[in-house]
Design a protein around this motif. Structure first.
Motif, PDB file in Angstrom:
ATOM      1  N   VAL A 214      36.057  26.812  50.761  1.00 19.26           N
ATOM      2  CA  VAL A 214      35.512  26.511  52.085  1.00 19.26           C
ATOM      3  C   VAL A 214      35.493  25.003  52.263  1.00 19.26           C
ATOM      4  O   VAL A 214      34.974  24.272  51.404  1.00 19.26           O
ATOM      5  CB  VAL A 214      34.093  27.089  52.247  1.00 19.26           C
ATOM      6  CG1 VAL A 214      33.500  26.699  53.598  1.00 19.26           C
ATOM      7  CG2 VAL A 214      34.126  28.607  52.103  1.00 19.26           C
TER       8      VAL A 214
ATOM      9  N   HIS B  75      38.048  28.141  55.938  1.00 15.55           N
ATOM     10  CA  HIS B  75      38.394  28.570  54.579  1.00 15.55           C
ATOM     11  C   HIS B  75      39.895  28.484  54.353  1.00 15.55           C
ATOM     12  O   HIS B  75      40.692  28.521  55.295  1.00 15.55           O
ATOM     13  CB  HIS B  75      37.897  29.992  54.299  1.00 15.55           C
ATOM     14  CG  HIS B  75      38.563  31.056  55.123  1.00 15.55           C
ATOM     15  ND1 HIS B  75      39.838  31.499  54.880  1.00 15.55           N
ATOM     16  CD2 HIS B  75      38.129  31.764  56.196  1.00 15.55           C
ATOM     17  CE1 HIS B  75      40.168  32.429  55.747  1.00 15.55           C
ATOM     18  NE2 HIS B  75      39.139  32.619  56.569  1.00 15.55           N
TER      19      HIS B  75
ATOM     20  N   LEU C 273      36.706  31.800  47.231  1.00 18.27           N
ATOM     21  CA  LEU C 273      37.007  31.408  48.599  1.00 18.27           C
ATOM     22  C   LEU C 273      36.754  29.911  48.684  1.00 18.27           C
ATOM     23  O   LEU C 273      35.637  29.442  48.435  1.00 18.27           O
ATOM     24  CB  LEU C 273      36.112  32.162  49.585  1.00 18.27           C
ATOM     25  CG  LEU C 273      36.478  32.063  51.065  1.00 18.27           C
ATOM     26  CD1 LEU C 273      37.768  32.827  51.356  1.00 18.27           C
ATOM     27  CD2 LEU C 273      35.348  32.606  51.935  1.00 18.27           C
TER      28      LEU C 273
ATOM     29  N   ASP D  85      31.945  32.288  45.694  1.00 13.61           N
ATOM     30  CA  ASP D  85      32.337  33.582  45.141  1.00 13.61           C
ATOM     31  C   ASP D  85      31.995  34.636  46.197  1.00 13.61           C
ATOM     32  O   ASP D  85      30.846  35.055  46.332  1.00 13.61           O
ATOM     33  CB  ASP D  85      31.575  33.840  43.841  1.00 13.61           C
ATOM     34  CG  ASP D  85      32.077  35.068  43.086  1.00 13.61           C
ATOM     35  OD1 ASP D  85      32.822  35.864  43.688  1.00 13.61           O
ATOM     36  OD2 ASP D  85      31.710  35.240  41.913  1.00 13.61           O
ATOM     37  N   LYS D  86      33.007  35.045  46.966  1.00 17.96           N
ATOM     38  CA  LYS D  86      32.767  35.947  48.096  1.00 17.96           C
ATOM     39  C   LYS D  86      32.280  37.304  47.614  1.00 17.96           C
ATOM     40  O   LYS D  86      32.880  37.922  46.736  1.00 17.96           O
ATOM     41  CB  LYS D  86      34.041  36.137  48.923  1.00 17.96           C
ATOM     42  CG  LYS D  86      33.792  36.891  50.235  1.00 17.96           C
ATOM     43  CD  LYS D  86      35.075  37.317  50.912  1.00 17.96           C
ATOM     44  CE  LYS D  86      35.621  38.601  50.376  1.00 17.96           C
ATOM     45  NZ  LYS D  86      34.774  39.801  50.612  1.00 17.96           N
TER      46      LYS D  86
ATOM     47  N   LYS E   2      48.080  31.476  43.418  1.00 15.16           N
ATOM     48  CA  LYS E   2      46.806  32.178  43.278  1.00 15.16           C
ATOM     49  C   LYS E   2      46.866  33.169  42.114  1.00 15.16           C
ATOM     50  O   LYS E   2      47.942  33.664  41.773  1.00 15.16           O
ATOM     51  CB  LYS E   2      46.472  32.907  44.581  1.00 15.16           C
ATOM     52  CG  LYS E   2      46.309  31.949  45.757  1.00 15.16           C
ATOM     53  CD  LYS E   2      46.259  32.664  47.090  1.00 15.16           C
ATOM     54  CE  LYS E   2      46.070  31.668  48.226  1.00 15.16           C
ATOM     55  NZ  LYS E   2      47.249  30.791  48.402  1.00 15.16           N
TER      56      LYS E   2
ATOM     57  N   ARG F  87      39.827  37.546  43.372  1.00 17.14           N
ATOM     58  CA  ARG F  87      40.636  36.314  43.266  1.00 17.14           C
ATOM     59  C   ARG F  87      39.943  35.381  42.287  1.00 17.14           C
ATOM     60  O   ARG F  87      38.784  35.009  42.481  1.00 17.14           O
ATOM     61  CB  ARG F  87      40.801  35.652  44.636  1.00 17.14           C
ATOM     62  CG  ARG F  87      41.755  34.453  44.576  1.00 17.14           C
ATOM     63  CD  ARG F  87      42.344  34.127  45.934  1.00 17.14           C
ATOM     64  NE  ARG F  87      41.338  33.722  46.904  1.00 17.14           N
ATOM     65  CZ  ARG F  87      41.555  33.683  48.226  1.00 17.14           C
ATOM     66  NH1 ARG F  87      42.731  34.060  48.718  1.00 17.14           N
ATOM     67  NH2 ARG F  87      40.610  33.287  49.047  1.00 17.14           N
TER      68      ARG F  87
ATOM     69  N   THR G  90      36.577  40.526  46.153  1.00 19.40           N
ATOM     70  CA  THR G  90      35.585  39.512  45.808  1.00 19.40           C
ATOM     71  C   THR G  90      36.316  38.302  45.243  1.00 19.40           C
ATOM     72  O   THR G  90      37.530  38.320  45.053  1.00 19.40           O
ATOM     73  CB  THR G  90      34.587  40.033  44.756  1.00 19.40           C
ATOM     74  OG1 THR G  90      35.294  40.281  43.530  1.00 19.40           O
ATOM     75  CG2 THR G  90      33.914  41.317  45.211  1.00 19.40           C
TER      76      THR G  90
ATOM     77  N   THR H  29      42.306  33.908  53.420  1.00 20.09           N
ATOM     78  CA  THR H  29      41.453  35.073  53.648  1.00 20.09           C
ATOM     79  C   THR H  29      41.398  35.995  52.431  1.00 20.09           C
ATOM     80  O   THR H  29      42.396  36.213  51.747  1.00 20.09           O
ATOM     81  CB  THR H  29      41.993  35.876  54.849  1.00 20.09           C
ATOM     82  OG1 THR H  29      42.004  35.032  56.000  1.00 20.09           O
ATOM     83  CG2 THR H  29      41.146  37.091  55.137  1.00 20.09           C
ATOM     84  N   LEU H  30      40.202  36.526  52.197  1.00 20.79           N
ATOM     85  CA  LEU H  30      40.015  37.642  51.274  1.00 20.79           C
ATOM     86  C   LEU H  30      39.559  38.844  52.088  1.00 20.79           C
ATOM     87  O   LEU H  30      38.664  38.714  52.933  1.00 20.79           O
ATOM     88  CB  LEU H  30      38.952  37.315  50.220  1.00 20.79           C
ATOM     89  CG  LEU H  30      39.382  36.551  48.962  1.00 20.79           C
ATOM     90  CD1 LEU H  30      38.164  36.260  48.095  1.00 20.79           C
ATOM     91  CD2 LEU H  30      40.425  37.315  48.163  1.00 20.79           C
TER      92      LEU H  30
ATOM     93  N   THR I 135      33.419  39.840  55.121  1.00 16.94           N
ATOM     94  CA  THR I 135      34.693  39.247  55.524  1.00 16.94           C
ATOM     95  C   THR I 135      34.653  37.757  55.177  1.00 16.94           C
ATOM     96  O   THR I 135      33.572  37.187  54.963  1.00 16.94           O
ATOM     97  CB  THR I 135      34.938  39.397  57.036  1.00 16.94           C
ATOM     98  OG1 THR I 135      33.986  38.583  57.742  1.00 16.94           O
ATOM     99  CG2 THR I 135      34.817  40.850  57.479  1.00 16.94           C
ATOM    100  N   SER I 136      35.818  37.150  55.128  1.00 16.53           N
ATOM    101  CA  SER I 136      35.863  35.704  54.885  1.00 16.53           C
ATOM    102  C   SER I 136      35.145  34.952  55.998  1.00 16.53           C
ATOM    103  O   SER I 136      34.476  33.942  55.750  1.00 16.53           O
ATOM    104  CB  SER I 136      37.316  35.242  54.763  1.00 16.53           C
ATOM    105  OG  SER I 136      37.942  35.862  53.660  1.00 16.53           O
TER     106      SER I 136
END
Length: 238
Positions: free
Chosen positions: A59, A45, A57, A20-21, A76, A205, A54, A48-49, A26-27
């Protein structure tokens, strides 16, 4: 992703991590952090987010990095807010709002009717402040230099688009879309359709394919688990 699995995963062999970014990362910040924690270089990843977004992501590590393109191609889901009555050069809050216009003439029906034009297969022009390459250069680098950047529209699919206009000038939204969709551009184009302008003011996302943010862990939790795992291994080896 089962948090307990993080205690036994062989990252070198390959793993799919759901992170959970956090806001303002940054990603690549996430990738760099994970590389430092698990001590392997093969980490990437799947999509990109932006720093101001938030959420989910994906990975991949080790041999699972071969699956990145497969995950990137999946549909998405996003939630967030558009703010009506202004635009920004970057279509989000990376730059300052400008071109202020009234929005209070809009009815709930006006806003809901505008949604219909964005459902299905549509043409979308990516934002010029994006990492797309043109003539071998990132277009955001050209835009920052004040150069005139023209991008061609791309076919995307908006499968679902729901809005909540009960708290104007903010419009809450949920979007399910194909890969390659820019939610910033959707915000900008939605504002154009309404005649008052709009920009993306928050973004999260929530899903990629069958992977959901509810099953993701924060980067802080990931770090805590990995450090505990290392400490256990040290104790077992002494």
């Amino acid at each position: 992703m089962n948090v307990a699995d993080l205690n036994t995963i062989n990252f070198e062999e390959g793993a799919v991590l759901l992170i959970d970014k956090p806001l303002d990362w940054t990603s690549f910040d996430v990738i760099r952090k994970i590389r430092n924690l698990i001590k392997i270089k093969k980490v990437g990843h799947a999509g990109t987010l932006d720093p101001l977004a938030t959420g989910l992501l994906i990975v991949c590590t080790g041999k699972y990095t071969k699956k990145i393109n497969e995950y990137m191609a999946q549909e998405k889901e996003y939630t967030g807010t558009f703010t009506l009555g202004a635009t920004t050069p970057t279509y989000d809050l990376e730059s300052q709002p400008e071109n202020f216009k009234p929005y209070d003439y809009l009815s709930e029906a006006d806003i809901q009717n505008a949604v219909q034009a964005f459902l299905g297969e549509i043409d979308q022009v990516p934002p010029i402040h994006s990492a797309i390459k043109k003539d071998g250069k990132r277009v955001y680098e050209l835009a920052r230099k004040g150069m005139d950047v023209k991008l061609e529209p791309r076919k995307i699919i908006i499968k679902e688009f729901e809005v909540d206009a009960s708290q104007l000038p903010e419009v809450g939204f949920r979007v399910v879309c194909s890969t390659g969709t820019y939610i910033r551009s959707l915000a900008h184009d939605f504002g154009l359709a309404l005649g008052c302008g709009a920009y993306l003011s928050s973004l999260r996302r929530t899903r990629i394919g069958t992977f959901r943010v509810e099953n993701a862990v924060s980067i802080d939790t990931f770090e805590e688990i990995i450090k505990e795992r290392k400490n256990r291994n040290l104790q077992q080896n002494t």
